[in-house]
Design a protein around this motif. Structure first.
Motif, mmCIF file in Angstrom:
data_model
loop_
_atom_site.group_PDB
_atom_site.id
_atom_site.type_symbol
_atom_site.label_atom_id
_atom_site.label_comp_id
_atom_site.label_asym_id
_atom_site.label_seq_id
_atom_site.Cartn_x
_atom_site.Cartn_y
_atom_site.Cartn_z
ATOM 1 N N ARG A 125 -92.474 18.691 88.596
ATOM 2 C CA ARG A 125 -92.087 18.169 89.912
ATOM 3 C C ARG A 125 -91.551 16.749 89.794
ATOM 4 N NH1 ARG A 125 -96.690 20.766 91.640
ATOM 5 N NH2 ARG A 125 -97.891 18.833 91.564
ATOM 6 N N GLY A 170 -88.103 16.781 88.943
ATOM 7 C CA GLY A 170 -87.246 17.500 89.881
ATOM 8 C C GLY A 170 -86.945 18.924 89.487
ATOM 9 N N LYS A 171 -87.826 19.545 88.696
ATOM 10 C CA LYS A 171 -87.562 20.889 88.192
ATOM 11 C C LYS A 171 -88.358 21.981 88.912
ATOM 12 C CE LYS A 171 -84.852 19.172 85.088
ATOM 13 N NZ LYS A 171 -83.390 19.318 85.218
ATOM 14 N N ARG A 177 -89.103 23.916 92.004
ATOM 15 C CA ARG A 177 -88.434 24.132 93.278
ATOM 16 C C ARG A 177 -89.082 25.287 94.033
ATOM 17 N NH1 ARG A 177 -84.398 23.260 89.441
ATOM 18 N NH2 ARG A 177 -83.133 21.405 89.782
#
Length: 423
Positions: free
Chosen positions: A56, A59-60, A62
């Protein structure tokens, strides 16, 4: 035109992409800083949660990916996976279908079996189920393990052909000591063959082991490593360097060596289908199946196929995943020979697979889902791995029968259209 049109068209497409949006610079090395990612060698609910937090932060992670992969049951049983994976973030659910009853009358396997198949390919389970029905109505499939032995092929590099020869001469006089060193690492593995192969200054030792009820890939690696260290320590002719595997054994590869000598268990399976079964269950006739078989055999020959068969990999991948086998071994297991011949009492169908690598212990066989799926087979204890290999070959034969029938009758496309619903 010397250069074929399809090559020119491919170059045109690549050229257009290369000069689009600055991609010619995008393909150059990039030394920009990157965020480090620390993994976890052991699995636990805490380690899985920690890895998702790291994902997280980068940014991976989702949507609902964490809740789907790291579901409550997976978190509750996380420790059971520690011996099978690193950096664990969850489990993937693959649909599992069942084929059966499939009657097997073998040297090791004897009974009516229900086989779990994990696959996302529509029509696959139905096809193998139809083959199983035809075989069972014909009295069942006869099976036999013909040969056994998992190969490892360490390589030794010397400064000259002379010293390579001296090493081989020493090895063949020290087999008992080398075997003892290898077998000291395992309670179940046994070194049954040791064959030196010389290519000038390089020596390969083909080490073949029996592995009890395990598929035995890790077992033979550890045993071979001990054998090699004993040889290097004791032999007067010292190698410049050595490797526990010299890429000769055929591990996870289709090879001529595996096709001829086998790696794992070599199994043959056969059944004779009466004309009535061919007509009523398979909805075709013997002559049509023989006609297609001749064309398929020619296709295998012209394409340079290792062996001659239709689609062993379909059964093997689905069965290996469902029962916790090493799925990568499908690359070598899916080699073999399918035969169909007219007999007085019907259509004789057989398969011979020289490289079936399966086990009932070790690897992924004890994981929760795989253990539950494997329990359908009822194969445990001494002789169970050989029985599992025979069942595996019988399953492959079911697929060959069904697909040859479908192709010969022109039903292959319509079956996939119906069951896959032309998605």
């Amino acid at each position: 035109m010397i250069v074929p049109n399809h090559v020119l068209e491919m170059l045109k497409r690549v050229r257009a992409l290369y000069y689009q949006d600055g991609r010619e610079t995008r393909m150059l090395p990039d030394d920009a800083a990157h965020s480090p990612f620390r993994g976890a060698q052991s699995a636990s609910a805490a380690s899985i949660t920690g890895l998702w937090e790291a994902l997280r932060n980068q940014g991976k992670a989702r949507g609902r990916s964490q809740s789907i992969l790291a579901d409550p049951e997976t978190l509750a049983n996380a420790e059971t996976y520690s011996g099978n994976i690193e950096n664990m973030i969850g489990t993937v659910k693959v649909p599992v279908g069942v084929v059966g009853p499939l009657r097997v009358r073998g040297l090791h396997a004897d009974g009516d079996f229900h086989l779990p198949l994990a696959t996302t390919e529509a029509a696959l389970v139905a096809s193998y189920g139809r083959g199983a029905l035809a075989a069972t109505r014909s009295g069942g499939i006869s099976t036999a393990v013909l040969y056994e032995g998992v190969l490892r092929s360490p390589a030794f590099v010397f400064d000259s052909l002379l010293n390579a020869g001296r090493f081989v001469d020493w090895v063949v006089t020290q087999v008992d000591d080398l075997r003892a060193a290898a077998e000291a690492t395992t309670a179940h593995g046994r070194l049954v063959s040791l064959e030196p192969i010389i290519d000038n200054n390089v020596v390969f030792l083909l080490c073949r082991f029996t592995t009890g009820e395990a598929a035995g890939q890790n077992m033979v690696t550890i045993a071979t490593d001990a054998l090699c260290r004993k040889a290097v320590d004791d032999c007067p002719a010292k190698p410049l360097r050595w490797y526990v595997e010299g890429n000769f054994s055929g591990d996870k590869k289709a090879t001529s060596l595996g096709t001829l000598t086998g790696r794992g268990r070599k199994v043959s399976a056969s059944v004779t289908l009466p004309e009535q079964v061919v007509q009523k269950v398979l909805r075709t006739d013997i002559d049509a199946m023989l006609d297609y078989g001749r064309v398929a055999g020619l296709g295998a020959l012209l394409s340079g196929q290792f062996g001659a068969q239709a689609h062993y990999a379909n059964a093997l991948a689905a069965f290996y995943i469902a029962t916790g086998q090493d799925a990568a071994c499908v690359a070598e297991s899916a080699v073999g020979f399918t035969r169909i011949e007219r007999r007085e009492d019907g259509l004789f169908c057989s398969v011979t697979l020289p490289n079936i690598l399966v086990g009932t212990v070790g690897g992924g066989t004890a994981l929760p889902s795989q253990r539950a799926a494997r329990s359908l087979l009822g194969l445990e204890g001494p002789g169970s791995a050989a029985a599992l290999a025979e069942v595996t070959a019988a399953l492959c034969l079911c697929g060959e029968i069904s697909i040859v029938a479908a192709m010969s009758a022109g039903h292959f496309t319509s079956a996939h259209r119906k069951l896959a619903r032309t998605r």
